[in-house]
Design a protein around this motif. Structure first.
Motif, PDB file in Angstrom:
ATOM      1  N   LYS A 292      74.910  35.573 -11.499  1.00 41.59           N
ATOM      2  CA  LYS A 292      75.347  36.842 -12.056  1.00 41.59           C
ATOM      3  C   LYS A 292      76.717  36.674 -12.725  1.00 41.59           C
ATOM      4  O   LYS A 292      77.580  35.974 -12.221  1.00 41.59           O
ATOM      5  N   THR A 293      76.859  37.371 -13.835  1.00 39.73           N
ATOM      6  CA  THR A 293      78.133  37.318 -14.544  1.00 39.73           C
ATOM      7  C   THR A 293      79.151  38.226 -13.852  1.00 39.73           C
ATOM      8  O   THR A 293      78.791  39.084 -13.046  1.00 39.73           O
ATOM      9  N   ARG A 294      80.387  38.034 -14.189  1.00 38.37           N
ATOM     10  CA  ARG A 294      81.456  38.839 -13.597  1.00 38.37           C
ATOM     11  C   ARG A 294      81.249  40.319 -13.899  1.00 38.37           C
ATOM     12  O   ARG A 294      81.430  41.183 -13.040  1.00 38.37           O
ATOM     13  N   LYS A 295      80.840  40.612 -15.128  1.00 32.70           N
ATOM     14  CA  LYS A 295      80.621  42.008 -15.531  1.00 32.70           C
ATOM     15  C   LYS A 295      79.487  42.623 -14.701  1.00 32.70           C
ATOM     16  O   LYS A 295      79.584  43.773 -14.266  1.00 32.70           O
ATOM     17  N   HIS A 296      78.436  41.865 -14.477  1.00 29.65           N
ATOM     18  CA  HIS A 296      77.304  42.349 -13.689  1.00 29.65           C
ATOM     19  C   HIS A 296      77.723  42.605 -12.236  1.00 29.65           C
ATOM     20  O   HIS A 296      77.340  43.597 -11.625  1.00 29.65           O
ATOM     21  N   LYS A 297      78.548  41.716 -11.694  1.00 31.48           N
ATOM     22  CA  LYS A 297      79.047  41.885 -10.320  1.00 31.48           C
ATOM     23  C   LYS A 297      79.935  43.129 -10.215  1.00 31.48           C
ATOM     24  O   LYS A 297      79.862  43.871  -9.242  1.00 31.48           O
ATOM     25  N   GLU A 298      80.771  43.368 -11.229  1.00 32.08           N
ATOM     26  CA  GLU A 298      81.631  44.559 -11.237  1.00 32.08           C
ATOM     27  C   GLU A 298      80.789  45.830 -11.283  1.00 32.08           C
ATOM     28  O   GLU A 298      81.101  46.819 -10.629  1.00 32.08           O
ATOM     29  N   GLN A 299      79.695  45.766 -12.050  1.00 33.49           N
ATOM     30  CA  GLN A 299      78.793  46.915 -12.160  1.00 33.49           C
ATOM     31  C   GLN A 299      78.123  47.186 -10.797  1.00 33.49           C
ATOM     32  O   GLN A 299      78.036  48.337 -10.369  1.00 33.49           O
TER      33      GLN A 299
ATOM     34  N   GLU B 297      67.571  54.464   1.139  1.00 34.35           N
ATOM     35  CA  GLU B 297      67.376  53.185   0.452  1.00 34.35           C
ATOM     36  C   GLU B 297      68.054  52.065   1.239  1.00 34.35           C
ATOM     37  O   GLU B 297      68.994  52.299   1.990  1.00 34.35           O
ATOM     38  N   TYR B 298      67.515  50.859   1.074  1.00 37.09           N
ATOM     39  CA  TYR B 298      68.019  49.688   1.799  1.00 37.09           C
ATOM     40  C   TYR B 298      68.405  48.634   0.786  1.00 37.09           C
ATOM     41  O   TYR B 298      67.606  48.270  -0.075  1.00 37.09           O
ATOM     42  N   LYS B 299      69.642  48.162   0.868  1.00 39.35           N
ATOM     43  CA  LYS B 299      70.139  47.139  -0.057  1.00 39.35           C
ATOM     44  C   LYS B 299      70.729  45.979   0.715  1.00 39.35           C
ATOM     45  O   LYS B 299      71.335  46.162   1.766  1.00 39.35           O
ATOM     46  N   VAL B 300      70.552  44.796   0.163  1.00 41.60           N
ATOM     47  CA  VAL B 300      71.191  43.591   0.688  1.00 41.60           C
ATOM     48  C   VAL B 300      72.082  43.078  -0.437  1.00 41.60           C
ATOM     49  O   VAL B 300      71.602  42.800  -1.532  1.00 41.60           O
ATOM     50  N   VAL B 301      73.388  43.005  -0.146  1.00 45.35           N
ATOM     51  CA  VAL B 301      74.358  42.571  -1.141  1.00 45.35           C
ATOM     52  C   VAL B 301      75.329  41.616  -0.460  1.00 45.35           C
ATOM     53  O   VAL B 301      75.624  41.753   0.720  1.00 45.35           O
ATOM     54  N   LYS B 302      75.821  40.683  -1.205  1.00 41.96           N
ATOM     55  CA  LYS B 302      76.782  39.717  -0.646  1.00 41.96           C
ATOM     56  C   LYS B 302      78.037  40.434  -0.152  1.00 41.96           C
ATOM     57  O   LYS B 302      78.524  41.367  -0.781  1.00 41.96           O
ATOM     58  N   ASN B 303      78.543  39.966   0.965  1.00 37.54           N
ATOM     59  CA  ASN B 303      79.742  40.565   1.559  1.00 37.54           C
ATOM     60  C   ASN B 303      80.957  40.459   0.638  1.00 37.54           C
ATOM     61  O   ASN B 303      81.841  41.307   0.681  1.00 37.54           O
ATOM     62  N   THR B 304      80.997  39.416  -0.193  1.00 36.95           N
ATOM     63  CA  THR B 304      82.138  39.269  -1.105  1.00 36.95           C
ATOM     64  C   THR B 304      82.185  40.429  -2.106  1.00 36.95           C
ATOM     65  O   THR B 304      83.272  40.871  -2.479  1.00 36.95           O
ATOM     66  N   LEU B 305      81.009  40.938  -2.503  1.00 39.26           N
ATOM     67  CA  LEU B 305      80.986  42.090  -3.408  1.00 39.26           C
ATOM     68  C   LEU B 305      81.441  43.357  -2.689  1.00 39.26           C
ATOM     69  O   LEU B 305      81.995  44.261  -3.302  1.00 39.26           O
ATOM     70  N   MET B 306      81.190  43.414  -1.378  1.00 35.63           N
ATOM     71  CA  MET B 306      81.577  44.591  -0.602  1.00 35.63           C
ATOM     72  C   MET B 306      83.082  44.806  -0.609  1.00 35.63           C
ATOM     73  O   MET B 306      83.548  45.931  -0.569  1.00 35.63           O
TER      74      MET B 306
ATOM     75  N   VAL C 183      80.241  40.962   7.954  1.00 33.23           N
ATOM     76  CA  VAL C 183      80.257  39.542   8.316  1.00 33.23           C
ATOM     77  C   VAL C 183      78.809  39.124   8.528  1.00 33.23           C
ATOM     78  O   VAL C 183      78.039  39.831   9.165  1.00 33.23           O
ATOM     79  N   GLY C 184      78.448  37.982   8.006  1.00 36.40           N
ATOM     80  CA  GLY C 184      77.070  37.509   8.157  1.00 36.40           C
ATOM     81  C   GLY C 184      76.120  38.298   7.272  1.00 36.40           C
ATOM     82  O   GLY C 184      76.543  39.104   6.443  1.00 36.40           O
ATOM     83  N   PRO C 185      74.818  38.094   7.458  1.00 35.97           N
ATOM     84  CA  PRO C 185      73.841  38.814   6.626  1.00 35.97           C
ATOM     85  C   PRO C 185      73.936  40.320   6.877  1.00 35.97           C
ATOM     86  O   PRO C 185      73.823  40.761   8.012  1.00 35.97           O
ATOM     87  N   THR C 186      74.163  41.072   5.822  1.00 36.86           N
ATOM     88  CA  THR C 186      74.347  42.513   5.966  1.00 36.86           C
ATOM     89  C   THR C 186      73.402  43.269   5.046  1.00 36.86           C
ATOM     90  O   THR C 186      73.391  43.065   3.839  1.00 36.86           O
ATOM     91  N   GLY C 187      72.625  44.165   5.652  1.00 35.13           N
ATOM     92  CA  GLY C 187      71.780  45.092   4.913  1.00 35.13           C
ATOM     93  C   GLY C 187      72.391  46.471   5.064  1.00 35.13           C
ATOM     94  O   GLY C 187      72.936  46.810   6.111  1.00 35.13           O
ATOM     95  N   ILE C 188      72.312  47.260   4.020  1.00 30.08           N
ATOM     96  CA  ILE C 188      72.941  48.587   4.033  1.00 30.08           C
ATOM     97  C   ILE C 188      71.878  49.653   3.811  1.00 30.08           C
ATOM     98  O   ILE C 188      71.089  49.576   2.878  1.00 30.08           O
ATOM     99  N   VAL C 189      71.883  50.652   4.699  1.00 28.52           N
ATOM    100  CA  VAL C 189      71.004  51.812   4.554  1.00 28.52           C
ATOM    101  C   VAL C 189      71.845  52.956   4.018  1.00 28.52           C
ATOM    102  O   VAL C 189      72.887  53.286   4.581  1.00 28.52           O
ATOM    103  N   PHE C 190      71.394  53.540   2.909  1.00 29.25           N
ATOM    104  CA  PHE C 190      72.033  54.716   2.328  1.00 29.25           C
ATOM    105  C   PHE C 190      71.059  55.881   2.476  1.00 29.25           C
ATOM    106  O   PHE C 190      69.935  55.805   1.992  1.00 29.25           O
ATOM    107  N   ALA C 191      71.470  56.944   3.146  1.00 30.30           N
ATOM    108  CA  ALA C 191      70.654  58.152   3.236  1.00 30.30           C
ATOM    109  C   ALA C 191      71.404  59.264   2.528  1.00 30.30           C
ATOM    110  O   ALA C 191      72.570  59.512   2.827  1.00 30.30           O
ATOM    111  N   PHE C 192      70.741  59.931   1.610  1.00 30.66           N
ATOM    112  CA  PHE C 192      71.412  60.945   0.806  1.00 30.66           C
ATOM    113  C   PHE C 192      71.003  62.365   1.179  1.00 30.66           C
ATOM    114  O   PHE C 192      71.827  63.242   1.266  1.00 30.66           O
ATOM    115  N   ASP C 193      69.723  62.606   1.419  1.00 33.41           N
ATOM    116  CA  ASP C 193      69.258  63.968   1.657  1.00 33.41           C
ATOM    117  C   ASP C 193      69.074  64.267   3.140  1.00 33.41           C
ATOM    118  O   ASP C 193      69.817  65.026   3.725  1.00 33.41           O
TER     119      ASP C 193
END
Length: 179
Positions: free
Chosen positions: A2-9, A50-59, A76-86
């Motif tokens: 991924k490019t730097r711009k894509h990571k920032e997005q 929704e469930y997302k897996v993103v690198k911790n460095t981006l976090m 730290v370590g493998p991290t999955g994120i659950v986002f609940a909106f409604d």
């Protein structure tokens, strides 16, 4: 790669989700198969989450200035994120099965940390949230509660009219019998 711009997005999108989501749960998904992860995603999507897996460095670029900053040490370590909106209750219910395990084995999806309405929450709070009635059940209970007084009043009026008619018929019968 991924490019730097894509990571920032990606970091900006995550930051927006961290700010908007009333429920954010961090999980450790180590040991889950791709099929299990896809099944989890599907179940959460059905619950409006929704469930997302993103690198911790981006976090590190996404959480500053958001409520999630309170649990930054959990990235730290493998991290999955659950986002609940409604419906945060539905999302908690969907996760409950994956985090509970079957009793024989330890659950593959492990709780790390959570934010509920801007406050840090532990696993017991998420379990309690999952045990609450769903939004639809609460709306049904509210509708019944609002409808009950109207029904009771209608029944009372109907009962009064029935008694009035009975009394009038008795009076009529007495007058006819006396005449």
């Amino acid at each position: 790669m991924k490019t730097r711009k894509h990571k920032e997005q990606i970091a900006q999108e995550l930051k927006e989700k961290f700010q908007k989501a009333p429920l954010v749960i961090l999980t450790n998904f180590q040991g889950m198969t791709v099929a299990e992860t896809n099944q989890l995603r599907r179940k959460l999507r059905e619950a409006g989450a929704e469930y997302k897996v993103v690198k911790n460095t981006l976090m590190r670029y996404a959480y500053p200035g958001t409520p999630v900053e309170q649990i930054k040490d959990a990235f730290v370590g493998p991290t999955g994120i659950v986002f609940a909106f409604d419906d945060i209750v539905a999302a908690a219910k969907a996760l409950k099965d994956y985090m509970a395990g079957d009793g024989k084995e330890e659950p593959k999806l492990k709780f790390k940390a959570a934010i509920v309405e801007g406050k840090v929450a532990d696993f017991n709070m998420i379990k309690q949230l999952a045990e609450l009635p769903s939004r639809e059940e609460l709306l049904g209970q509210l509708a019944f509660t609002l409808k009950y007084p109207v029904n009771a009043m209608a029944w009372s009026l109907e009962n009064l009219f029935t008694k009035l008619v009975t009394v009038l018929e008795n009076v009529k019968a007495e007058k006819e019998g006396a005449a």
